[in-house]
Design an enzyme around this catalytic site. Structure first.
Site, PDB file in Angstrom:
ATOM      1  N   LYS A 189       0.864  -1.172   0.000  1.00 51.00           N
ATOM      2  CA  LYS A 189       0.000   0.000   0.000  1.00 51.00           C
ATOM      3  C   LYS A 189       0.910   1.235   0.000  1.00 51.00           C
ATOM      4  O   LYS A 189       1.497   1.579   1.027  1.00 51.00           O
ATOM      5  CB  LYS A 189      -0.885  -0.012   1.256  1.00 51.00           C
ATOM      6  CG  LYS A 189      -2.140   0.845   1.184  1.00 51.00           C
ATOM      7  CD  LYS A 189      -1.909   2.329   1.184  1.00 51.00           C
ATOM      8  CE  LYS A 189      -1.249   2.862   2.423  1.00 51.00           C
ATOM      9  NZ  LYS A 189      -1.035   4.357   2.304  1.00 51.00           N
ATOM     10  N   GLU A 265      11.158   0.989   9.395  1.00 51.87           N
ATOM     11  CA  GLU A 265      12.129   2.040   9.066  1.00 51.87           C
ATOM     12  C   GLU A 265      11.439   3.356   9.359  1.00 51.87           C
ATOM     13  O   GLU A 265      10.577   3.789   8.611  1.00 51.87           O
ATOM     14  CB  GLU A 265      12.507   1.948   7.586  1.00 51.87           C
ATOM     15  CG  GLU A 265      13.196   0.661   7.200  1.00 51.87           C
ATOM     16  CD  GLU A 265      14.625   0.596   7.709  1.00 51.87           C
ATOM     17  OE1 GLU A 265      15.226  -0.476   7.635  1.00 51.87           O
ATOM     18  OE2 GLU A 265      15.130   1.636   8.164  1.00 51.87           O
ATOM     19  N   CYS A 299      14.465  10.805   5.682  1.00 52.24           N
ATOM     20  CA  CYS A 299      14.575  10.344   7.065  1.00 52.24           C
ATOM     21  C   CYS A 299      16.009  10.469   7.571  1.00 52.24           C
ATOM     22  O   CYS A 299      16.241  10.381   8.761  1.00 52.24           O
ATOM     23  CB  CYS A 299      14.141   8.902   7.156  1.00 52.24           C
ATOM     24  SG  CYS A 299      15.092   7.877   6.030  1.00 52.24           S
ATOM     25  N   GLU A 396      11.660  16.184  13.994  1.00 59.53           N
ATOM     26  CA  GLU A 396      12.130  16.078  12.610  1.00 59.53           C
ATOM     27  C   GLU A 396      11.463  17.187  11.798  1.00 59.53           C
ATOM     28  O   GLU A 396      10.253  17.195  11.636  1.00 59.53           O
ATOM     29  CB  GLU A 396      11.702  14.712  12.088  1.00 59.53           C
ATOM     30  CG  GLU A 396      12.346  14.229  10.860  1.00 59.53           C
ATOM     31  CD  GLU A 396      11.861  12.812  10.544  1.00 59.53           C
ATOM     32  OE1 GLU A 396      10.719  12.470  10.853  1.00 59.53           O
ATOM     33  OE2 GLU A 396      12.651  12.057   9.980  1.00 59.53           O
TER      34      GLU A 396
HETATM   35  N1  LIG Z   1      13.594   5.158   8.066  1.00 59.37           N
HETATM   36  C1  LIG Z   1      13.360   5.291   6.775  1.00 59.37           C
HETATM   37  O1  LIG Z   1      13.927   4.586   5.911  1.00 59.37           O
HETATM   38  C2  LIG Z   1      12.347   6.306   6.322  1.00 59.37           C
HETATM   39  C3  LIG Z   1      12.223   6.569   4.958  1.00 59.37           C
HETATM   40  C4  LIG Z   1      11.280   7.505   4.555  1.00 59.37           C
HETATM   41  C5  LIG Z   1      10.476   8.176   5.475  1.00 59.37           C
HETATM   42  N2  LIG Z   1      10.631   7.899   6.799  1.00 59.37           N
HETATM   43  C6  LIG Z   1       9.851   8.634   7.787  1.00 59.37           C
HETATM   44  O2  LIG Z   1       8.483   8.771   7.337  1.00 59.37           O
HETATM   45  C7  LIG Z   1       7.974  10.021   7.766  1.00 59.37           C
HETATM   46  C8  LIG Z   1       7.475  10.793   6.564  1.00 59.37           C
HETATM   47  O3  LIG Z   1       6.758   9.954   5.689  1.00 59.37           O
HETATM   48  P1  LIG Z   1       5.187   9.925   5.765  1.00 59.37           P
HETATM   49  O4  LIG Z   1       4.661  11.283   6.049  1.00 59.37           O
HETATM   50  O5  LIG Z   1       4.677   9.210   4.566  1.00 59.37           O
HETATM   51  O6  LIG Z   1       4.946   8.992   7.043  1.00 59.37           O
HETATM   52  P2  LIG Z   1       3.562   8.422   7.550  1.00 59.37           P
HETATM   53  O7  LIG Z   1       3.914   7.544   8.682  1.00 59.37           O
HETATM   54  O8  LIG Z   1       2.561   9.468   7.749  1.00 59.37           O
HETATM   55  O9  LIG Z   1       3.019   7.516   6.327  1.00 59.37           O
HETATM   56  C9  LIG Z   1       3.778   6.427   5.866  1.00 59.37           C
HETATM   57  C10 LIG Z   1       2.809   5.408   5.255  1.00 59.37           C
HETATM   58  O10 LIG Z   1       1.974   4.921   6.291  1.00 59.37           O
HETATM   59  C11 LIG Z   1       0.617   5.043   5.937  1.00 59.37           C
HETATM   60  N3  LIG Z   1      -0.166   5.198   7.156  1.00 59.37           N
HETATM   61  C12 LIG Z   1      -0.489   6.330   7.825  1.00 59.37           C
HETATM   62  N4  LIG Z   1      -1.218   6.047   8.929  1.00 59.37           N
HETATM   63  C13 LIG Z   1      -1.340   4.681   8.970  1.00 59.37           C
HETATM   64  C14 LIG Z   1      -1.993   3.752   9.854  1.00 59.37           C
HETATM   65  N5  LIG Z   1      -2.655   4.153  10.939  1.00 59.37           N
HETATM   66  N6  LIG Z   1      -1.923   2.422   9.565  1.00 59.37           N
HETATM   67  C15 LIG Z   1      -1.246   1.994   8.459  1.00 59.37           C
HETATM   68  N7  LIG Z   1      -0.617   2.814   7.591  1.00 59.37           N
HETATM   69  C16 LIG Z   1      -0.675   4.142   7.851  1.00 59.37           C
HETATM   70  C17 LIG Z   1       0.597   6.230   5.007  1.00 59.37           C
HETATM   71  O11 LIG Z   1      -0.563   6.191   4.170  1.00 59.37           O
HETATM   72  C18 LIG Z   1       1.873   6.007   4.203  1.00 59.37           C
HETATM   73  O12 LIG Z   1       1.643   5.070   3.177  1.00 59.37           O
HETATM   74  C19 LIG Z   1       9.120  10.740   8.436  1.00 59.37           C
HETATM   75  O13 LIG Z   1       9.056  10.562   9.823  1.00 59.37           O
HETATM   76  C20 LIG Z   1      10.350  10.042   7.887  1.00 59.37           C
HETATM   77  O14 LIG Z   1      11.452  10.161   8.750  1.00 59.37           O
HETATM   78  C21 LIG Z   1      11.554   6.987   7.251  1.00 59.37           C
HETATM   79  O1  LIG Z   2      13.931   8.905   3.634  1.00 53.21           O
HETATM   80  C1  LIG Z   2      14.871   8.116   3.773  1.00 53.21           C
HETATM   81  C2  LIG Z   2      15.111   7.093   2.707  1.00 53.21           C
HETATM   82  O2  LIG Z   2      15.569   5.919   3.289  1.00 53.21           O
HETATM   83  C3  LIG Z   2      15.910   7.689   1.607  1.00 53.21           C
HETATM   84  S1  LIG Z   2      17.551   7.160   1.436  1.00 53.21           S
HETATM   85  O3  LIG Z   2      17.555   5.682   1.546  1.00 53.21           O
HETATM   86  O4  LIG Z   2      18.372   7.789   2.468  1.00 53.21           O
HETATM   87  O5  LIG Z   2      17.986   7.620   0.087  1.00 53.21           O
END
Ligand SMILES: NC(=O)c1ccc[n+]([C@@H]2O[C@H](COP(=O)([O-])OP(=O)(O)OC[C@H]3O[C@@H](n4cnc5c(N)ncnc54)[C@H](O)[C@@H]3O)[C@@H](O)[C@H]2O)c1
Ligand SMILES: O=C[C@H](O)CS(=O)(=O)O
Length: 494
Positions: A189, A265, A299, A396
């Site tokens: 998803k 992640e 992230c 963040e």
């Molecule tokens: N660690 C990593 O590799 C990594 C990579 C990218 C983003 N992030 C983190 O993600 C955040 C930003 O991305 P975002 O705004 O999409 O995050 P988010 O947690 O809001 O959403 C991520 C995904 O989860 C889904 N989602 C939201 N609520 C949910 C629920 N209750 N149950 C199941 N799924 C749900 C969203 O639709 C989306 O597909 C930041 O905190 C960033 O640091 C981490």
């Molecule tokens: O948002 C964090 C992702 O993991 C991107 S990257 O893997 O650092 O390029």
């Protein structure tokens, strides 16, 4: 056709974004309840696609098909699975320009960055196609003369994946590749703002010969419904999630009833430290790469920049001069460095962090305002005189804001760097070898970048500690998250 001319007119292959949701091996222009949702370009608000808003019916169909298809997929040889992943890798590279255009127009990042993400995502498909053949086990000397002990690795089974909007190609590829390589099936998803990149991967996977049902991409606005479906269905053996820590926490709680295997992640709050002995020009370039990539929406972006007193003013001056050269604009425009933020909420959060910092004594060295282009564009910003009491020290920011903190000693900065519930990425610049080892070993993070601001590669284990998550993606360790170890005790061997 799910996509509109606003996107199709930019594509060589107009069928690439698929024709709707990809559920149980078929393309669905309509969901069972007939609901739809629009995908818009954050640079101008234009509708670029209308997709079916899938419900539990589609999710259940996808899980059932995955459960069935996975049985025969797991019986294929590693080489057979690897050959399909290799074909997918080749198709992703061949179609990189169109995939980049789809990504830029649904997420906003500059096209050159988007194309880099496509090749990064493809690198996981290539890597795990190769790793599939190294899913080794063990033969262990028996504990009794008539015993022989074997350990084998077997695929987990059906995996539910939920991915974020900021890297909509690579975050799916980084999960799908080890899952398929190890013999699993996946229902994904994607974030509702950026589903097209995932659909394009599914389209190419189908062309590469991936058997029907093994990969589904369910497009839905009710992400909590999908998370609950994954948590409640015992055919789903694992959930892999990339996104915020708060959602990761929800999924962990929901998965507890079935002790669901989890890879998470999550969020970050990366410290970026510059010591007196650093190469300042390299540190500035590292800060630009780490802080302003994807308009600061990654992230692993530097979230707190700690600069030792002896070089603070010079570093601040050099950084501000370099940031002033960054061009803000539509990601499809030549020369754009900083695209739009993903939505209004993101703009408001950036403004809030800046206003909070200034109200507590920070100064705006550069930027700090909504960009004159309006909409979701924001000026790349440098703040000085930042202190730990400010929101940008604890949350963040997820935007193009570099808050500079001053520090005196190595002990002080390590204490400040570690003073967070997050533990994903960290960075520091120093040319003192003994200090490099001391600091790298003292930092409580899953990833440490030394004299570099870019750490992302398929060959290394990517992941965090503390509340930044569990598990690792990429590297030889990445396959383990999609397998289970089985111990076989052979008796009667006289
Ligand atoms: N660690 C990593 O590799 C990594 C990579 C990218 C983003 N992030 C983190 O993600 C955040 C930003 O991305 P975002 O705004 O999409 O995050 P988010 O947690 O809001 O959403 C991520 C995904 O989860 C889904 N989602 C939201 N609520 C949910 C629920 N209750 N149950 C199941 N799924 C749900 C969203 O639709 C989306 O597909 C930041 O905190 C960033 O640091 C981490
Ligand atoms: O948002 C964090 C992702 O993991 C991107 S990257 O893997 O650092 O390029």
């Amino acid at each position: 056709m799910a996509i509109t001319d606003k996107l199709a007119d930019h594509l060589k292959d107009k069928t690439l974004a698929g024709a709707g949701a990809f559920v149980a091996g078929t393309w669905r222009e309509q969901s069972a309840d007939g609901k739809t949702f629009d995908v818009t370009n954050p640079a101008n608000g234009a509708v670029i696609a209308t997709l079916p808003n899938c419900g539990r019916t589609e999710v259940d169909q996808a899980i059932a098909a995955a459960h069935e298809a996975q049985k025969s997929w797991a019986k294929k040889t590693a080489k057979e699975r690897a050959s399909i992943l290799r074909a997918l890798y080749d198709l992703m590279v061949e179609n990189a320009d169109d995939l980049a255009t789809i990504l830029t127009m649904e997420m906003g990042k500059p096209w050159a960055e988007a194309r880099g993400e496509i090749l990064y995502g493809a690198s996981f498909v290539e890597w795990f196609g190769e790793e599939a053949k190294r899913m080794y086990g063990d033969m262990i000397p028996g504990h009794q003369t008539d015993k022989r002990i074997m350990v084998i690795r077997q695929p987990v089974g059906v995996v539910g994946a939920i991915t974020p909007w900021n890297f909509p190609n690579a975050m799916l590829a980084r999960k799908m590749a080890p899952a398929l390589a190890s013999g699993c099936a996946m229902v994904c998803k994607p974030a509702q703002m950026t589903p097209l990149s995932a659909l394009a991967i599914a389209c190419l996977a189908e062309r590469a010969g991936l058997p029907a049902g093994l990969l589904s991409v369910v497009t839905a606005t009710s992400s909590s419904m999908v998370g609950k479906a994954f948590s409640e269905d015992d055919r789903v053996r694992k959930i892999t999630f990339t996104g915020s820590t708060e959602v990761g926490r929800i999924l962990m709680r929901q998965g507890a009833d079935q002790i669901k295997k989890m890879s998470l992640e999550l969020g970050g709050n990366a410290p970026f430290m510059v010591f007196d002995d650093a190469d300042l020009d390299a540190a500035v370039e590292g800060a630009i790469a780490s802080k302003y990539r994807n308009a600061g929406q990654t992230c692993v972006c530097a979230n707190r920049l700690y600069v030792q007193s002896g070089v603070y003013d010079e570093f601040a001056e050099k950084l501000a001069r370099r940031v002033a050269e960054l061009t803000v604009g539509d990601g499809m425009a030549e020369g754009t460095d900083i695209g739009p933020l993903v939505d209004e909420a993101a703009v408001e959060k950036v403004k809030d962090h800046i206003e909070d910092a200034v109200s507590k004594g920070a100064e705006i060295r550069l930027g700090g305002e909504h960009h004159e282009k309006g909409g979701l564009f924001f000026q790349p910003t440098v703040l000085t005189g930042v202190t730990p009491e400010m929101k940008c020290a604890r949350e963040e920011t997820f935007g193009p804001v570099a808050p500079l903190f001053r520090f005196e000693s190595e002990e002080d900065v390590i204490a400040m760097a570690n003073d967070t519930e997050f533990g994903l990425a960290s960075y520091f610049f120093s040319r003192d070898l003994a200090k490099v080892f001391r600091v790298a070993e003292a930092l409580e993070y899953g990833i440490v970048g030394v004299n570099t601001g870019l750490i992302s590669t398929e060959v290394a284990p990517f992941g965090g500690i503390k509340q930044s998550g569990t598990g690792r993606e990429g590297s030889k360790y990445g396959l383990e998250d999609y397998t289970e170890l089985k111990y076989i005790c052979l008796g009667g061997i006289e």
